[in-house]
Design a protein around this motif. Structure first.
Motif, PDB file in Angstrom:
ATOM      1  N   PHE A 269       0.825  -1.212   0.000  1.00  0.00           N
ATOM      2  CA  PHE A 269       0.000   0.000   0.000  1.00  0.00           C
ATOM      3  C   PHE A 269       0.860   1.263   0.000  1.00  0.00           C
ATOM      4  N   LEU A 270       1.974   1.251   0.740  1.00  0.00           N
ATOM      5  CA  LEU A 270       2.813   2.442   0.787  1.00  0.00           C
ATOM      6  C   LEU A 270       3.581   2.662  -0.504  1.00  0.00           C
ATOM      7  N   ILE A 271       3.953   1.596  -1.168  1.00  0.00           N
ATOM      8  CA  ILE A 271       4.681   1.737  -2.432  1.00  0.00           C
ATOM      9  C   ILE A 271       3.755   2.207  -3.549  1.00  0.00           C
ATOM     10  N   THR A 272       2.479   1.851  -3.460  1.00  0.00           N
ATOM     11  CA  THR A 272       1.489   2.274  -4.451  1.00  0.00           C
ATOM     12  C   THR A 272       1.287   3.782  -4.344  1.00  0.00           C
ATOM     13  N   PRO A 273       1.348   4.498  -5.467  1.00  0.00           N
ATOM     14  CA  PRO A 273       1.178   5.950  -5.376  1.00  0.00           C
ATOM     15  C   PRO A 273      -0.251   6.333  -4.983  1.00  0.00           C
ATOM     16  N   GLY A 274      -0.353   7.209  -4.027  1.00  0.00           N
ATOM     17  CA  GLY A 274      -1.652   7.687  -3.574  1.00  0.00           C
ATOM     18  C   GLY A 274      -1.615   7.961  -2.088  1.00  0.00           C
ATOM     19  N   PHE A 275      -2.444   8.893  -1.648  1.00  0.00           N
ATOM     20  CA  PHE A 275      -2.421   9.290  -0.250  1.00  0.00           C
ATOM     21  C   PHE A 275      -3.308   8.404   0.622  1.00  0.00           C
ATOM     22  N   LEU A 276      -4.433   7.940   0.106  1.00  0.00           N
ATOM     23  CA  LEU A 276      -5.301   7.062   0.897  1.00  0.00           C
ATOM     24  C   LEU A 276      -4.624   5.714   1.157  1.00  0.00           C
ATOM     25  N   THR A 277      -4.010   5.158   0.132  1.00  0.00           N
ATOM     26  CA  THR A 277      -3.314   3.886   0.319  1.00  0.00           C
ATOM     27  C   THR A 277      -2.105   4.057   1.222  1.00  0.00           C
ATOM     28  N   ASP A 278      -1.494   5.251   1.229  1.00  0.00           N
ATOM     29  CA  ASP A 278      -0.371   5.512   2.129  1.00  0.00           C
ATOM     30  C   ASP A 278      -0.822   5.477   3.582  1.00  0.00           C
ATOM     31  N   ILE A 279      -1.986   6.016   3.870  1.00  0.00           N
ATOM     32  CA  ILE A 279      -2.506   5.999   5.237  1.00  0.00           C
ATOM     33  C   ILE A 279      -2.757   4.562   5.694  1.00  0.00           C
ATOM     34  N   VAL A 280      -3.379   3.762   4.826  1.00  0.00           N
ATOM     35  CA  VAL A 280      -3.624   2.357   5.164  1.00  0.00           C
ATOM     36  C   VAL A 280      -2.298   1.614   5.325  1.00  0.00           C
ATOM     37  N   GLY A 281      -1.367   1.838   4.412  1.00  0.00           N
ATOM     38  CA  GLY A 281      -0.069   1.176   4.481  1.00  0.00           C
ATOM     39  C   GLY A 281       0.691   1.530   5.735  1.00  0.00           C
ATOM     40  N   LEU A 282       0.660   2.789   6.111  1.00  0.00           N
ATOM     41  CA  LEU A 282       1.338   3.222   7.333  1.00  0.00           C
ATOM     42  C   LEU A 282       0.709   2.573   8.558  1.00  0.00           C
ATOM     43  N   ALA A 283      -0.612   2.472   8.563  1.00  0.00           N
ATOM     44  CA  ALA A 283      -1.302   1.821   9.689  1.00  0.00           C
ATOM     45  C   ALA A 283      -0.914   0.350   9.805  1.00  0.00           C
ATOM     46  N   LEU A 284      -0.682  -0.307   8.680  1.00  0.00           N
ATOM     47  CA  LEU A 284      -0.314  -1.727   8.713  1.00  0.00           C
ATOM     48  C   LEU A 284       1.165  -1.937   9.027  1.00  0.00           C
ATOM     49  N   LEU A 285       2.000  -0.952   8.794  1.00  0.00           N
ATOM     50  CA  LEU A 285       3.433  -1.109   9.024  1.00  0.00           C
ATOM     51  C   LEU A 285       3.889  -0.680  10.415  1.00  0.00           C
ATOM     52  N   LEU A 286       3.227   0.275  11.008  1.00  0.00           N
ATOM     53  CA  LEU A 286       3.637   0.736  12.332  1.00  0.00           C
ATOM     54  C   LEU A 286       3.127  -0.239  13.396  1.00  0.00           C
ATOM     55  N   PRO A 287       4.009  -0.717  14.274  1.00  0.00           N
ATOM     56  CA  PRO A 287       3.628  -1.753  15.248  1.00  0.00           C
ATOM     57  C   PRO A 287       2.390  -1.439  16.106  1.00  0.00           C
ATOM     58  N   PRO A 288       2.197  -0.225  16.644  1.00  0.00           N
ATOM     59  CA  PRO A 288       1.005  -0.002  17.475  1.00  0.00           C
ATOM     60  C   PRO A 288      -0.311  -0.140  16.701  1.00  0.00           C
ATOM     61  N   THR A 289      -0.365   0.455  15.517  1.00  0.00           N
ATOM     62  CA  THR A 289      -1.603   0.351  14.740  1.00  0.00           C
ATOM     63  C   THR A 289      -1.753  -1.038  14.126  1.00  0.00           C
ATOM     64  N   ARG A 290      -0.638  -1.694  13.805  1.00  0.00           N
ATOM     65  CA  ARG A 290      -0.698  -3.064  13.283  1.00  0.00           C
ATOM     66  C   ARG A 290      -1.283  -4.005  14.339  1.00  0.00           C
ATOM     67  N   ALA A 291      -0.962  -3.769  15.614  1.00  0.00           N
ATOM     68  CA  ALA A 291      -1.508  -4.599  16.692  1.00  0.00           C
ATOM     69  C   ALA A 291      -3.023  -4.455  16.777  1.00  0.00           C
ATOM     70  N   ILE A 292      -3.517  -3.241  16.560  1.00  0.00           N
ATOM     71  CA  ILE A 292      -4.971  -3.023  16.579  1.00  0.00           C
ATOM     72  C   ILE A 292      -5.617  -3.751  15.408  1.00  0.00           C
ATOM     73  N   VAL A 293      -5.042  -3.617  14.218  1.00  0.00           N
ATOM     74  CA  VAL A 293      -5.581  -4.295  13.035  1.00  0.00           C
ATOM     75  C   VAL A 293      -5.541  -5.813  13.234  1.00  0.00           C
ATOM     76  N   ARG A 294      -4.443  -6.312  13.810  1.00  0.00           N
ATOM     77  CA  ARG A 294      -4.312  -7.754  14.058  1.00  0.00           C
ATOM     78  C   ARG A 294      -5.413  -8.240  14.992  1.00  0.00           C
ATOM     79  N   ARG A 295      -5.668  -7.482  16.076  1.00  0.00           N
ATOM     80  CA  ARG A 295      -6.724  -7.878  17.013  1.00  0.00           C
ATOM     81  C   ARG A 295      -8.090  -7.940  16.339  1.00  0.00           C
ATOM     82  N   VAL A 296      -8.373  -6.957  15.505  1.00  0.00           N
ATOM     83  CA  VAL A 296      -9.652  -6.944  14.782  1.00  0.00           C
ATOM     84  C   VAL A 296      -9.738  -8.154  13.851  1.00  0.00           C
TER      85      VAL A 296
END
Length: 158
Positions: free
Chosen positions: A85-112
Protein backbone atom coordinates in the motif's frame (compact mmCIF):
# COMPACT_ATOMS: atom_id res chain seq x y z
CA UNK A 1 -17.16 -10.30 -0.01
CA UNK A 2 -19.48 -10.23 -3.02
CA UNK A 3 -18.01 -9.65 -6.46
CA UNK A 4 -19.96 -6.42 -6.95
CA UNK A 5 -18.40 -4.99 -3.78
CA UNK A 6 -14.91 -5.83 -5.05
CA UNK A 7 -15.67 -4.25 -8.41
CA UNK A 8 -16.97 -1.16 -6.66
CA UNK A 9 -13.83 -1.08 -4.51
CA UNK A 10 -11.57 -1.28 -7.55
CA UNK A 11 -13.42 1.63 -9.14
CA UNK A 12 -14.00 3.92 -6.16
CA UNK A 13 -10.55 3.70 -4.53
CA UNK A 14 -8.57 4.69 -7.67
CA UNK A 15 -11.00 7.52 -8.38
CA UNK A 16 -10.71 8.78 -4.79
CA UNK A 17 -6.91 8.53 -4.99
CA UNK A 18 -6.84 10.47 -8.25
CA UNK A 19 -9.18 13.14 -6.85
CA UNK A 20 -7.04 13.53 -3.72
CA UNK A 21 -3.80 13.71 -5.72
CA UNK A 22 -5.29 16.43 -7.92
CA UNK A 23 -6.55 18.39 -4.90
CA UNK A 24 -3.16 18.18 -3.17
CA UNK A 25 -1.51 19.19 -6.45
CA UNK A 26 -3.75 22.26 -6.64
CA UNK A 27 -2.94 23.10 -3.04
CA UNK A 28 0.86 22.68 -2.93
CA UNK A 29 1.79 22.43 -6.61
CA UNK A 30 2.46 19.51 -8.92
CA UNK A 31 6.19 19.35 -8.23
CA UNK A 32 5.76 19.10 -4.46
CA UNK A 33 2.95 16.57 -4.88
CA UNK A 34 5.13 14.31 -7.03
CA UNK A 35 8.00 14.73 -4.58
CA UNK A 36 5.69 13.82 -1.69
CA UNK A 37 4.46 10.70 -3.52
CA UNK A 38 8.04 9.62 -4.29
CA UNK A 39 9.04 10.22 -0.65
CA UNK A 40 6.05 8.11 0.46
CA UNK A 41 7.19 5.26 -1.75
CA UNK A 42 10.76 5.46 -0.47
CA UNK A 43 9.55 5.58 3.13
CA UNK A 44 7.30 2.61 2.39
CA UNK A 45 10.11 0.50 1.02
CA UNK A 46 12.34 1.35 4.01
CA UNK A 47 9.57 0.57 6.51
CA UNK A 48 8.73 -2.64 4.69
CA UNK A 49 12.34 -3.77 4.93
CA UNK A 50 12.84 -2.85 8.59
CA UNK A 51 9.47 -4.12 9.85
CA UNK A 52 9.74 -7.22 7.67
CA UNK A 53 13.08 -8.07 9.26
CA UNK A 54 11.69 -7.53 12.76
CA UNK A 55 8.69 -9.78 12.07
CA UNK A 56 10.94 -12.43 10.48
CA UNK A 57 13.24 -12.36 13.52
CA UNK A 58 10.29 -12.80 15.93
CA UNK A 59 8.93 -15.60 13.71
CA UNK A 60 12.23 -17.50 13.94
CA UNK A 61 12.51 -16.91 17.70
CA UNK A 62 9.03 -18.34 18.28
CA UNK A 63 9.86 -21.36 16.10
CA UNK A 64 13.09 -21.89 18.04
CA UNK A 65 11.07 -21.97 21.26
CA UNK A 66 8.93 -24.73 19.78
CA UNK A 67 5.76 -22.64 19.69
CA UNK A 68 3.41 -22.02 16.78
CA UNK A 69 3.95 -18.49 15.34
CA UNK A 70 0.29 -17.45 14.91
CA UNK A 71 0.75 -13.76 15.66
CA UNK A 72 3.95 -13.53 13.67
CA UNK A 73 2.35 -15.00 10.54
CA UNK A 74 -0.47 -12.46 10.71
CA UNK A 75 2.06 -9.68 11.31
CA UNK A 76 4.05 -10.85 8.29
CA UNK A 77 0.98 -10.69 6.05
CA UNK A 78 0.05 -7.26 7.39
CA UNK A 79 3.60 -5.96 6.82
CA UNK A 80 3.57 -7.21 3.22
CA UNK A 81 0.22 -5.57 2.54
CA UNK A 82 1.31 -2.38 4.32
CA UNK A 83 4.44 -2.18 2.19
CA UNK A 84 2.45 -2.75 -0.97
CA UNK A 85 0.00 0.00 0.00
CA UNK A 86 2.81 2.44 0.79
CA UNK A 87 4.68 1.74 -2.43
CA UNK A 88 1.49 2.27 -4.45
CA UNK A 89 1.18 5.95 -5.38
CA UNK A 90 -1.65 7.69 -3.57
CA UNK A 91 -2.42 9.29 -0.25
CA UNK A 92 -5.30 7.06 0.90
CA UNK A 93 -3.31 3.89 0.32
CA UNK A 94 -0.37 5.51 2.13
CA UNK A 95 -2.51 6.00 5.24
CA UNK A 96 -3.62 2.36 5.16
CA UNK A 97 -0.07 1.18 4.48
CA UNK A 98 1.34 3.22 7.33
CA UNK A 99 -1.30 1.82 9.69
CA UNK A 100 -0.31 -1.73 8.71
CA UNK A 101 3.43 -1.11 9.02
CA UNK A 102 3.64 0.74 12.33
CA UNK A 103 3.63 -1.75 15.25
CA UNK A 104 1.01 0.00 17.47
CA UNK A 105 -1.60 0.35 14.74
CA UNK A 106 -0.70 -3.06 13.28
CA UNK A 107 -1.51 -4.60 16.69
CA UNK A 108 -4.97 -3.02 16.58
CA UNK A 109 -5.58 -4.30 13.04
CA UNK A 110 -4.31 -7.75 14.06
CA UNK A 111 -6.72 -7.88 17.01
CA UNK A 112 -9.65 -6.94 14.78
CA UNK A 113 -8.66 -9.59 12.23
CA UNK A 114 -8.26 -12.27 14.89
CA UNK A 115 -11.71 -11.48 16.28
CA UNK A 116 -13.27 -11.66 12.82
CA UNK A 117 -11.37 -14.79 11.75
CA UNK A 118 -11.73 -16.36 15.20
CA UNK A 119 -15.52 -16.26 14.95
CA UNK A 120 -15.40 -18.14 11.66
CA UNK A 121 -13.07 -20.74 13.11
CA UNK A 122 -15.15 -21.17 16.28
CA UNK A 123 -18.41 -21.37 14.35
CA UNK A 124 -17.10 -24.35 12.40
CA UNK A 125 -16.96 -22.63 9.04
CA UNK A 126 -20.56 -21.53 9.14
CA UNK A 127 -21.68 -18.64 7.02
CA UNK A 128 -24.51 -16.23 7.65
CA UNK A 129 -27.13 -15.92 4.97
CA UNK A 130 -30.13 -13.74 5.77
CA UNK A 131 -31.29 -14.81 9.24
CA UNK A 132 -30.21 -18.43 9.31
CA UNK A 133 -26.86 -20.06 9.98
CA UNK A 134 -25.95 -22.99 7.81
CA UNK A 135 -22.92 -25.22 7.61
CA UNK A 136 -20.57 -24.72 4.69
CA UNK A 137 -20.63 -27.50 2.15
CA UNK A 138 -18.24 -26.05 -0.42
CA UNK A 139 -15.22 -27.92 0.81
CA UNK A 140 -13.93 -31.43 0.36
CA UNK A 141 -11.65 -33.19 2.78
CA UNK A 142 -9.73 -36.29 1.77
CA UNK A 143 -8.47 -38.31 4.68
CA UNK A 144 -6.03 -41.17 4.89
CA UNK A 145 -8.26 -43.38 7.05
CA UNK A 146 -9.42 -46.67 5.57
CA UNK A 147 -12.05 -49.12 6.68
CA UNK A 148 -11.07 -52.76 7.22
CA UNK A 149 -13.21 -55.80 7.80
CA UNK A 150 -12.88 -57.48 11.16
CA UNK A 151 -11.43 -60.56 9.52
CA UNK A 152 -8.69 -60.01 6.98
CA UNK A 153 -9.32 -61.44 3.54
CA UNK A 154 -7.08 -64.33 2.60
CA UNK A 155 -3.89 -63.03 0.99
CA UNK A 156 -4.42 -59.49 2.28
CA UNK A 157 -3.28 -60.01 5.85
CA UNK A 158 -1.52 -57.13 7.48
Amino acid sequence: MPIWALALLFVIVPLAELYLILKVGDLIGIGWTILLLVADSLLGSWLLRSQGRAVWRRFNEILAMGRVPHREVIDGVLVIFGGAFLITPGFLTDIVGLALLLPPTRAIVRRVLIRRMGWRVVSGGRTRTDDDWRARTDYDVEGSAREYDDEPTRGLER
